[in-house]
Design a protein around this motif. Structure first.
Motif, PDB file in Angstrom:
ATOM      1  N   ILE A 149       0.851  -1.188   0.000  1.00 14.61           N
ATOM      2  CA  ILE A 149       0.000   0.000   0.000  1.00 14.61           C
ATOM      3  C   ILE A 149       0.887   1.238   0.000  1.00 14.61           C
ATOM      4  CG2 ILE A 149      -1.768   1.297   1.249  1.00 14.61           C
ATOM      5  CD1 ILE A 149      -2.640  -1.345   2.531  1.00 14.61           C
ATOM      6  N   ILE A 150       0.631   2.152  -0.933  1.00 13.64           N
ATOM      7  CA  ILE A 150       1.346   3.433  -0.945  1.00 13.64           C
ATOM      8  C   ILE A 150       0.620   4.397  -0.012  1.00 13.64           C
ATOM      9  CG2 ILE A 150       2.218   5.322  -2.355  1.00 13.64           C
ATOM     10  CD1 ILE A 150       2.077   3.548  -4.775  1.00 13.64           C
ATOM     11  N   VAL A 151       1.377   5.008   0.880  1.00 15.95           N
ATOM     12  CA  VAL A 151       0.825   5.963   1.846  1.00 15.95           C
ATOM     13  C   VAL A 151       1.406   7.341   1.524  1.00 15.95           C
ATOM     14  CG1 VAL A 151       0.563   6.546   4.283  1.00 15.95           C
ATOM     15  CG2 VAL A 151       0.733   4.146   3.576  1.00 15.95           C
ATOM     16  N   LEU A 152       0.538   8.284   1.218  1.00 12.14           N
ATOM     17  CA  LEU A 152       0.965   9.653   0.940  1.00 12.14           C
ATOM     18  C   LEU A 152       0.198  10.599   1.858  1.00 12.14           C
ATOM     19  CD1 LEU A 152       2.677  11.544  -0.842  1.00 12.14           C
ATOM     20  CD2 LEU A 152       0.730  11.694  -2.402  1.00 12.14           C
ATOM     21  N   ARG A 153       0.925  11.354   2.664  1.00 12.84           N
ATOM     22  CA  ARG A 153       0.316  12.297   3.607  1.00 12.84           C
ATOM     23  C   ARG A 153       0.779  13.710   3.294  1.00 12.84           C
ATOM     24  NH1 ARG A 153       2.070  12.269   8.364  1.00 12.84           N
ATOM     25  NH2 ARG A 153       0.180  13.089   9.324  1.00 12.84           N
ATOM     26  N   GLU A 154      -0.092  14.673   3.602  1.00 15.19           N
ATOM     27  CA  GLU A 154       0.274  16.079   3.451  1.00 15.19           C
ATOM     28  C   GLU A 154      -0.121  16.842   4.710  1.00 15.19           C
ATOM     29  OE1 GLU A 154      -0.238  19.084  -0.137  1.00 15.19           O
ATOM     30  OE2 GLU A 154      -2.033  19.169   1.124  1.00 15.19           O
ATOM     31  N   GLU A 155       0.831  17.594   5.243  1.00 19.12           N
ATOM     32  CA  GLU A 155       0.567  18.537   6.330  1.00 19.12           C
ATOM     33  C   GLU A 155       0.706  19.932   5.737  1.00 19.12           C
ATOM     34  OE1 GLU A 155      -0.386  17.938   9.464  1.00 19.12           O
ATOM     35  OE2 GLU A 155      -0.432  15.773   9.081  1.00 19.12           O
ATOM     36  N   LEU A 156      -0.376  20.674   5.717  1.00 15.62           N
ATOM     37  CA  LEU A 156      -0.410  21.991   5.086  1.00 15.62           C
ATOM     38  C   LEU A 156      -0.673  23.057   6.142  1.00 15.62           C
ATOM     39  CD1 LEU A 156      -2.370  22.877   1.821  1.00 15.62           C
ATOM     40  CD2 LEU A 156      -2.371  24.400   3.781  1.00 15.62           C
ATOM     41  N   GLU A 157       0.286  23.944   6.338  1.00 14.13           N
ATOM     42  CA  GLU A 157       0.099  25.109   7.202  1.00 14.13           C
ATOM     43  C   GLU A 157      -0.077  26.334   6.314  1.00 14.13           C
ATOM     44  OE1 GLU A 157       2.345  25.230  11.184  1.00 14.13           O
ATOM     45  OE2 GLU A 157       3.730  24.194   9.836  1.00 14.13           O
ATOM     46  N   TYR A 158      -1.095  27.127   6.580  1.00  9.43           N
ATOM     47  CA  TYR A 158      -1.345  28.279   5.710  1.00  9.43           C
ATOM     48  C   TYR A 158      -1.316  29.584   6.503  1.00  9.43           C
ATOM     49  CZ  TYR A 158      -6.195  28.064   7.423  1.00  9.43           C
ATOM     50  OH  TYR A 158      -7.316  28.052   8.210  1.00  9.43           O
ATOM     51  N   PHE A 159      -0.948  30.633   5.789  1.00 10.92           N
ATOM     52  CA  PHE A 159      -0.781  31.960   6.379  1.00 10.92           C
ATOM     53  C   PHE A 159      -1.520  32.963   5.497  1.00 10.92           C
ATOM     54  CE2 PHE A 159       2.783  29.225   7.238  1.00 10.92           C
ATOM     55  CZ  PHE A 159       2.989  29.356   8.600  1.00 10.92           C
ATOM     56  N   SER A 160      -2.471  33.670   6.093  1.00 12.10           N
ATOM     57  CA  SER A 160      -3.313  34.611   5.356  1.00 12.10           C
ATOM     58  C   SER A 160      -2.806  36.037   5.573  1.00 12.10           C
ATOM     59  CB  SER A 160      -4.771  34.506   5.820  1.00 12.10           C
ATOM     60  OG  SER A 160      -5.210  33.156   5.799  1.00 12.10           O
ATOM     61  N   ASP A 229      -6.415  12.127  -9.211  1.00  7.09           N
ATOM     62  CA  ASP A 229      -6.848  11.592  -7.918  1.00  7.09           C
ATOM     63  C   ASP A 229      -7.006  12.701  -6.885  1.00  7.09           C
ATOM     64  OD1 ASP A 229      -7.208   8.974  -8.499  1.00  7.09           O
ATOM     65  OD2 ASP A 229      -5.260   8.285  -7.760  1.00  7.09           O
ATOM     66  N   GLU A 230      -7.921  12.455  -5.942  1.00  2.00           N
ATOM     67  CA  GLU A 230      -8.130  13.367  -4.820  1.00  2.00           C
ATOM     68  C   GLU A 230      -7.693  12.689  -3.530  1.00  2.00           C
ATOM     69  OE1 GLU A 230     -12.218  14.521  -4.834  1.00  2.00           O
ATOM     70  OE2 GLU A 230     -11.996  15.824  -6.581  1.00  2.00           O
ATOM     71  N   TRP A 231      -7.472  13.517  -2.510  1.00  2.00           N
ATOM     72  CA  TRP A 231      -7.092  12.971  -1.206  1.00  2.00           C
ATOM     73  C   TRP A 231      -8.218  12.096  -0.670  1.00  2.00           C
ATOM     74  CZ3 TRP A 231      -2.205  13.367   0.082  1.00  2.00           C
ATOM     75  CH2 TRP A 231      -1.444  14.445  -0.374  1.00  2.00           C
ATOM     76  N   GLY A 232      -7.836  10.948  -0.113  1.00  2.00           N
ATOM     77  CA  GLY A 232      -8.837  10.047   0.454  1.00  2.00           C
ATOM     78  C   GLY A 232      -9.495  10.632   1.687  1.00  2.00           C
ATOM     79  N   TRP A 319       5.022  16.816   2.420  1.00  2.00           N
ATOM     80  CA  TRP A 319       4.556  15.501   1.979  1.00  2.00           C
ATOM     81  C   TRP A 319       5.392  14.416   2.658  1.00  2.00           C
ATOM     82  CZ3 TRP A 319       3.163  14.690  -3.873  1.00  2.00           C
ATOM     83  CH2 TRP A 319       1.984  15.391  -4.152  1.00  2.00           C
ATOM     84  N   THR A 320       4.730  13.339   3.045  1.00  2.00           N
ATOM     85  CA  THR A 320       5.410  12.150   3.565  1.00  2.00           C
ATOM     86  C   THR A 320       4.986  10.963   2.724  1.00  2.00           C
ATOM     87  OG1 THR A 320       5.405  13.061   5.813  1.00  2.00           O
ATOM     88  CG2 THR A 320       5.858  10.711   5.571  1.00  2.00           C
ATOM     89  N   LEU A 321       5.950  10.299   2.120  1.00  2.00           N
ATOM     90  CA  LEU A 321       5.689   9.139   1.255  1.00  2.00           C
ATOM     91  C   LEU A 321       6.251   7.895   1.922  1.00  2.00           C
ATOM     92  CD1 LEU A 321       4.826   7.879  -1.480  1.00  2.00           C
ATOM     93  CD2 LEU A 321       7.120   8.467  -2.344  1.00  2.00           C
ATOM     94  N   GLU A 322       5.443   6.830   1.898  1.00  2.00           N
ATOM     95  CA  GLU A 322       5.844   5.589   2.552  1.00  2.00           C
ATOM     96  C   GLU A 322       5.172   4.415   1.874  1.00  2.00           C
ATOM     97  OE1 GLU A 322       5.638   3.547   7.026  1.00  2.00           O
ATOM     98  OE2 GLU A 322       4.831   5.537   6.648  1.00  2.00           O
ATOM     99  N   LEU A 323       5.826   3.270   1.945  1.00  2.00           N
ATOM    100  CA  LEU A 323       5.214   2.021   1.458  1.00  2.00           C
ATOM    101  C   LEU A 323       4.970   1.114   2.650  1.00  2.00           C
ATOM    102  CD1 LEU A 323       4.431   0.444  -1.199  1.00  2.00           C
ATOM    103  CD2 LEU A 323       6.594  -0.787  -0.884  1.00  2.00           C
ATOM    104  N   SER A 324       3.767   0.577   2.744  1.00  2.00           N
ATOM    105  CA  SER A 324       3.437  -0.378   3.805  1.00  2.00           C
ATOM    106  C   SER A 324       3.183  -1.746   3.187  1.00  2.00           C
ATOM    107  CB  SER A 324       2.177   0.076   4.575  1.00  2.00           C
ATOM    108  OG  SER A 324       2.469   1.186   5.387  1.00  2.00           O
TER     109      SER A 324
END
Length: 326
Positions: A149-160, A229-232, A319-324
């Motif tokens: 399983i490919i695991v792709l995560r995103e942590e997004l910090e935003y500044f207005s 593709d969209e984020w799950g 982004w964090t990419l990992e294979l499980s």
């Protein structure tokens, strides 16, 4: 993407402590009771062990002990059988999404009581003679014996950054006033709706002409993702200008399962070119890799007086990419 250096697994076990009450054997927990922001989960030990390293680090940043120290030193008191509950600051809906995906993937691969899985259909590939395309021994190729399983995560910090001359701002203590808080909420809602996985990274590729980032997109799309593709799962973190997203896909290993033959036997064949591509992802097995970049855009928001305002929106994406392997 730079590999994350992890000195030790986030899951640790207590070393055996010789005592007379347990004859030196640690009392391993068979299941864990978790409290994720007020929502309870009971998860067995094997399920926890199979979760991605990057998710485990978020769940248990200080590590998790799977042996009960108090039980190893137990004196037979009244509280010996009480289950310990771990408080975890993690999105419960995201955790549920990961658990469900991993369970469905395992059931499809290994089968259930009512239906055989893909593993049985490709058993002949494992038992067959060594192939130069699969390595010295097919049984040593984890992509044949495990569900990847490919695991792709995103942590997004935003500044207005609102335009000058508007009510949005901070007080003398640097605390955002209601107008600025409203701008931040609108910016968060705007970003939350942008669910396409690769749009921001592709925009950065065009801006910086970054060939390595384009290769990353191409590799992921060859291995299981689609460019549209969209984020799950994607959600705003409470009380923070941060959006957490995760996408899980089955790795395309090149193993093709054909319809059953006349005698009911299942058939499977291997596309060795695709298998070679899939094996490159093994570099990220138990070794999550990260990539960070800044993304700046301008958006239109409706001001407090009904006037359209141009707000500068900066986003720091990790982004964090990992294979499980399950």
């Amino acid at each position: 993407m730079a590999a994350v250096s992890i000195a030790s697994s986030p899951i640790t076990q207590v070393s055996q402590v010789p005592t007379q009450t347990n004859l030196g054997q640690p009392n391993l927990l068979t299941r864990l009771h978790l409290d994720l922001r007020g929502r309870r989960f009971t998860v067995d030990r094997e399920t926890i062990m199979n979760l991605p390293e990057s998710v485990l680090l978020c769940l248990f940043p200080n590590g998790l002990v799977l042996s009960r120290q108090s039980a190893a030193m137990s004196d037979g008191g009244e509280n010996e059988d009480e289950e310990e509950i771990y408080g975890v600051d993690f999105d419960p809906d995201c955790f549920s999404y990961v658990l469900t995906f991993f369970k469905n993937a395992a059931d499809a691969f290994y089968g259930t009581e009512n239906s055989p899985g893909l593993y049985a259909a490709q058993q002949h590939l494992i038992d067959g003679s060594p192939s130069p395309d699969l390595g010295p021994s097919p049984s040593q190729n984890p992509l044949l014996t495990k569900q990847a399983i490919i695991v792709l995560r995103e942590e997004l910090e935003y500044f207005s950054i609102p335009p000058k001359g508007t009510p949005a701002g901070t007080d003398e203590h640097g605390i955002a006033n209601p107008a600025l808080i409203d701008v931040k909420r609108k910016c968060g809602g705007y970003l939350l709706e942008k669910r396409n996985i690769f749009t921001a990274l592709q925009r950065n590729v065009h801006k910086e002409n970054n060939i390595a980032e384009q290769h990353l997109i191409d590799m992921l799309c060859m291995s299981g993702f689609d460019r549209e593709d969209e984020w799950g799962y994607r959600a705003l973190e409470p009380n923070r200008c941060c959006i957490s997203s995760i996408a899980l896909v089955l790795l395309k290993t090149g193993i093709m399962h054909h319809p059953a033959g006349p005698n009911g036997e299942s058939r499977a064949a291997v596309d060795y070119n695709q298998m070679a591509t899939a094996q490159k992802l093994l570099l990220f097995w138990r070794k999550p890799a990260r990539k960070c970049w800044w993304d700046g855009i301008e958006i239109e928001t409706q001001g407090s007086e009904g006037v359209t305002e141009q707000v500068k929106l900066w986003a720091r994406r990790v982004w964090t990419l990992e294979l499980s392997l399950v």
